[in-house]
Write a protein that holds these residues in place. Sequence first.
Motif, PDB file in Angstrom:
ATOM      1  N   ASN A 285     124.892  -8.159  58.756  1.00  0.00           N
ATOM      2  CA  ASN A 285     124.870  -7.144  57.558  1.00  0.00           C
ATOM      3  C   ASN A 285     123.473  -7.752  56.604  1.00  0.00           C
ATOM      4  O   ASN A 285     123.689  -8.869  56.209  1.00  0.00           O
ATOM      5  N   ILE A 286     122.554  -6.993  56.487  1.00  0.00           N
ATOM      6  CA  ILE A 286     121.313  -7.079  55.712  1.00  0.00           C
ATOM      7  C   ILE A 286     121.344  -6.165  54.475  1.00  0.00           C
ATOM      8  O   ILE A 286     121.142  -4.908  54.671  1.00  0.00           O
ATOM      9  N   GLU A 287     121.150  -6.480  53.252  1.00  0.00           N
ATOM     10  CA  GLU A 287     121.183  -5.969  52.170  1.00  0.00           C
ATOM     11  C   GLU A 287     119.906  -5.165  52.095  1.00  0.00           C
ATOM     12  O   GLU A 287     118.745  -5.725  52.219  1.00  0.00           O
ATOM     13  N   LEU A 288     119.965  -3.795  51.983  1.00  0.00           N
ATOM     14  CA  LEU A 288     118.620  -3.130  51.618  1.00  0.00           C
ATOM     15  C   LEU A 288     118.047  -3.207  50.270  1.00  0.00           C
ATOM     16  O   LEU A 288     118.815  -3.448  49.422  1.00  0.00           O
ATOM     17  N   VAL A 289     117.171  -2.556  49.889  1.00  0.00           N
ATOM     18  CA  VAL A 289     116.486  -2.556  48.613  1.00  0.00           C
ATOM     19  C   VAL A 289     116.679  -1.337  47.885  1.00  0.00           C
ATOM     20  O   VAL A 289     116.003  -0.878  46.947  1.00  0.00           O
ATOM     21  N   LYS A 290     117.509  -0.447  48.266  1.00  0.00           N
ATOM     22  CA  LYS A 290     117.854   0.769  47.792  1.00  0.00           C
ATOM     23  C   LYS A 290     117.888   0.798  46.007  1.00  0.00           C
ATOM     24  O   LYS A 290     117.399   1.773  45.476  1.00  0.00           O
ATOM     25  N   PHE A 291     118.488  -0.112  45.577  1.00  0.00           N
ATOM     26  CA  PHE A 291     118.732  -0.203  44.237  1.00  0.00           C
ATOM     27  C   PHE A 291     118.028  -1.159  43.564  1.00  0.00           C
ATOM     28  O   PHE A 291     118.231  -1.588  42.262  1.00  0.00           O
ATOM     29  N   ILE A 292     116.820  -1.751  44.114  1.00  0.00           N
ATOM     30  CA  ILE A 292     115.808  -2.363  43.411  1.00  0.00           C
ATOM     31  C   ILE A 292     114.760  -1.305  42.908  1.00  0.00           C
ATOM     32  O   ILE A 292     113.981  -0.775  43.557  1.00  0.00           O
ATOM     33  N   LEU A 293     114.791  -1.084  41.658  1.00  0.00           N
ATOM     34  CA  LEU A 293     114.177   0.367  41.243  1.00  0.00           C
ATOM     35  C   LEU A 293     112.824   0.193  41.050  1.00  0.00           C
ATOM     36  O   LEU A 293     112.102   1.102  40.905  1.00  0.00           O
ATOM     37  N   ASP A 294     112.270  -1.153  40.994  1.00  0.00           N
ATOM     38  CA  ASP A 294     110.753  -1.132  40.939  1.00  0.00           C
ATOM     39  C   ASP A 294     109.941  -0.931  42.004  1.00  0.00           C
ATOM     40  O   ASP A 294     108.672  -0.759  42.161  1.00  0.00           O
ATOM     41  N   LEU A 295     110.638  -0.871  43.359  1.00  0.00           N
ATOM     42  CA  LEU A 295     109.957  -0.446  44.548  1.00  0.00           C
ATOM     43  C   LEU A 295     109.632   0.823  44.888  1.00  0.00           C
ATOM     44  O   LEU A 295     110.306   1.647  44.438  1.00  0.00           O
ATOM     45  N   ASP A 296     108.405   1.308  45.419  1.00  0.00           N
ATOM     46  CA  ASP A 296     108.292   2.633  45.404  1.00  0.00           C
ATOM     47  C   ASP A 296     108.504   2.955  47.103  1.00  0.00           C
ATOM     48  O   ASP A 296     108.862   1.930  47.638  1.00  0.00           O
ATOM     49  N   LYS A 297     108.359   4.002  47.466  1.00  0.00           N
ATOM     50  CA  LYS A 297     108.873   4.771  49.031  1.00  0.00           C
ATOM     51  C   LYS A 297     108.227   3.814  49.947  1.00  0.00           C
ATOM     52  O   LYS A 297     108.837   3.251  51.109  1.00  0.00           O
ATOM     53  N   THR A 298     106.964   3.303  49.636  1.00  0.00           N
ATOM     54  CA  THR A 298     106.281   2.794  50.881  1.00  0.00           C
ATOM     55  C   THR A 298     106.668   1.420  50.749  1.00  0.00           C
ATOM     56  O   THR A 298     106.948   0.743  52.116  1.00  0.00           O
ATOM     57  N   GLN A 299     107.300   0.696  49.991  1.00  0.00           N
ATOM     58  CA  GLN A 299     107.820  -0.683  50.108  1.00  0.00           C
ATOM     59  C   GLN A 299     108.863  -0.440  50.506  1.00  0.00           C
ATOM     60  O   GLN A 299     109.485  -1.506  51.063  1.00  0.00           O
ATOM     61  N   VAL A 300     109.777   0.240  50.158  1.00  0.00           N
ATOM     62  CA  VAL A 300     111.314   0.358  50.817  1.00  0.00           C
ATOM     63  C   VAL A 300     111.223   0.599  52.181  1.00  0.00           C
ATOM     64  O   VAL A 300     111.832   0.045  53.117  1.00  0.00           O
ATOM     65  N   ASP A 301     110.271   1.479  52.717  1.00  0.00           N
ATOM     66  CA  ASP A 301     110.105   1.809  53.979  1.00  0.00           C
ATOM     67  C   ASP A 301     109.563   0.538  54.828  1.00  0.00           C
ATOM     68  O   ASP A 301     110.227   0.001  55.769  1.00  0.00           O
ATOM     69  N   GLY A 302     108.613  -0.126  54.149  1.00  0.00           N
ATOM     70  CA  GLY A 302     108.140  -1.370  54.629  1.00  0.00           C
ATOM     71  C   GLY A 302     109.170  -2.376  54.988  1.00  0.00           C
ATOM     72  O   GLY A 302     109.378  -3.293  55.875  1.00  0.00           O
ATOM     73  N   PHE A 303     110.059  -2.663  53.916  1.00  0.00           N
ATOM     74  CA  PHE A 303     111.172  -3.624  54.080  1.00  0.00           C
ATOM     75  C   PHE A 303     111.900  -3.043  55.073  1.00  0.00           C
ATOM     76  O   PHE A 303     112.414  -4.101  56.133  1.00  0.00           O
ATOM     77  N   SER A 304     112.230  -1.854  55.289  1.00  0.00           N
ATOM     78  CA  SER A 304     113.374  -1.389  56.363  1.00  0.00           C
ATOM     79  C   SER A 304     112.716  -1.904  57.743  1.00  0.00           C
ATOM     80  O   SER A 304     113.259  -2.082  58.717  1.00  0.00           O
ATOM     81  N   ASN A 305     111.211  -1.468  57.942  1.00  0.00           N
ATOM     82  CA  ASN A 305     110.731  -1.781  59.295  1.00  0.00           C
ATOM     83  C   ASN A 305     110.739  -3.461  59.489  1.00  0.00           C
ATOM     84  O   ASN A 305     110.627  -3.883  60.755  1.00  0.00           O
ATOM     85  N   ARG A 306     110.292  -4.119  58.439  1.00  0.00           N
ATOM     86  CA  ARG A 306     110.411  -5.616  58.473  1.00  0.00           C
ATOM     87  C   ARG A 306     111.697  -6.088  59.132  1.00  0.00           C
ATOM     88  O   ARG A 306     111.669  -6.911  60.013  1.00  0.00           O
ATOM     89  N   ILE A 307     112.706  -5.567  58.294  1.00  0.00           N
ATOM     90  CA  ILE A 307     114.101  -6.160  58.797  1.00  0.00           C
ATOM     91  C   ILE A 307     114.462  -5.994  60.224  1.00  0.00           C
ATOM     92  O   ILE A 307     115.242  -6.769  60.908  1.00  0.00           O
ATOM     93  N   LEU A 308     114.151  -4.673  60.766  1.00  0.00           N
ATOM     94  CA  LEU A 308     114.288  -4.408  62.229  1.00  0.00           C
ATOM     95  C   LEU A 308     113.520  -5.535  62.906  1.00  0.00           C
ATOM     96  O   LEU A 308     114.466  -5.887  63.879  1.00  0.00           O
ATOM     97  N   THR A 309     112.281  -5.788  62.657  1.00  0.00           N
ATOM     98  CA  THR A 309     111.817  -6.693  63.500  1.00  0.00           C
ATOM     99  C   THR A 309     112.554  -7.960  63.448  1.00  0.00           C
ATOM    100  O   THR A 309     112.632  -8.918  64.383  1.00  0.00           O
TER     101      THR A 309
END
Length: 460
Positions: free
Chosen positions: A408-432
């Motif tokens: 289980n990897i915690e997502l950055v959904k509730f880290i409010l300083d991040l914009d959508k691009t950063q959130v999507d980038g994090f999601s792609n990064r953890i897949l790899t």
Amino acid sequence: MTTSGEGFGSVTMWGFSPAIDLQEDVRGCLPTNEEGIEVMNILLIGSGDCRHILKTMAQRRRHKKRKIHIYVVENNLELLGRHLLLLTLALEPSDKVGLQEKVDLFSELYGNALIRQQSAQYLQEKANLFIEMITDLDYFDERMPTIDLSQLKYKERDYLEGIFKFWREPNPKYFNISSLWDNRLRQYLGVRYDARKGVFDWDLSMKLHELGAKVVTKNEYFRWRENGVAFETREGIYDRPNNSMACGILLKRRDGERVPCRGYWGDMITGPYVAFGLDAEDKSLFKTANGKPTKTVEDITLHNLTLLFHELSSGQQSIRNDVVAIVEPERRDSESEVTHERTSHREFYAPIPCEEVCVHFLPLNFVNELPRKSKFKNLFNAAFVSASMVHLLVPSLKDIFAEHSRLNIELVKFILDLDKTQVDGFSNRILTMAGDVGFQPSLDQSEALVSNCFAKFNKA
């Protein structure tokens, strides 16, 4: 001197994902011990708080009988100290700390920068106890057999002793959290400081509420953003610093030299609401009336903690109203008199029995050492990795996970300083990153990485 100005902070005091039972979705066959009982080994990397440990311990009887070993890695010793504090409180027997008192104490020490005098006194009492325990591991094993410190280094145990000595300091000037909080707030907001109420309102309505946290009310959120008080469970004066939130980090001065500095370096935007306040088995808690939630995030947090502590003690999932009302209002004052008179701070009563679970504190930043130790080879059946420490999920860890293990990897959904691009980038990064250690997504990618707080993976 530069400081940690980001609202997210550099020390994870609480999680940004709900508490989960780490025994859920066990896959494959687990190894057995000499008695034929299954053994499950769980790795927590940077969880920041003990929410997953608590829920796993409390709900252990819902599953097949197993011996559960939970290994905890953090990047800050103060966090291990808070794990010990909150787990010790959770396992206090009912004749020492009543159920409602336990819930109140836990919520304050967990999420409040300022606490009541009674709570500060409990923290001081336990700090004295922990000093006795950390300097005598035989006594530690007797008083808290659920927790194992044997793998910590000597210097880390010495540092923990220093942390506990600071916790028992009664003079608020040594940790002026109100001033520290305001300084962090000023630095984070900059020119927006004078208009901070508008910033708070935007973060609440346009971020937290849009993300589904509509049970967080304006009064609760504004109070916490302004002075760090998330929960006011009882009437009283919240004016004592919560010393367990003090952390020491190295700060970089303008001349480039790094110097140690004690302060509050945790989250100042989201709040300590996600772990226990945004999800519940009883979905009626999220009913609305006239478009507004009927329960607040504090109501839901206290409800969940009450059920967790009750199930931890009794094994029962439901609770009667008369049980919730068990309180011991006179215990704290009378006990304080004894505390000042005695020369030893040792306690000789047993905690709530939890023989099925053992929580092992590992040395700081020990993740890179795991694959080098033969005892960890193919050991872990489940793991949780926080968003703040996901960078430690490197290919060399592949061999520490057992066949059919769960990640289980915690997502950055509730880290409010991040914009959508950063959130999507994090999601792609953890897949790899998950793929590099042998894991594949267990759900449809869009569901796992967008709507939930976790990305869940299975080892092929």
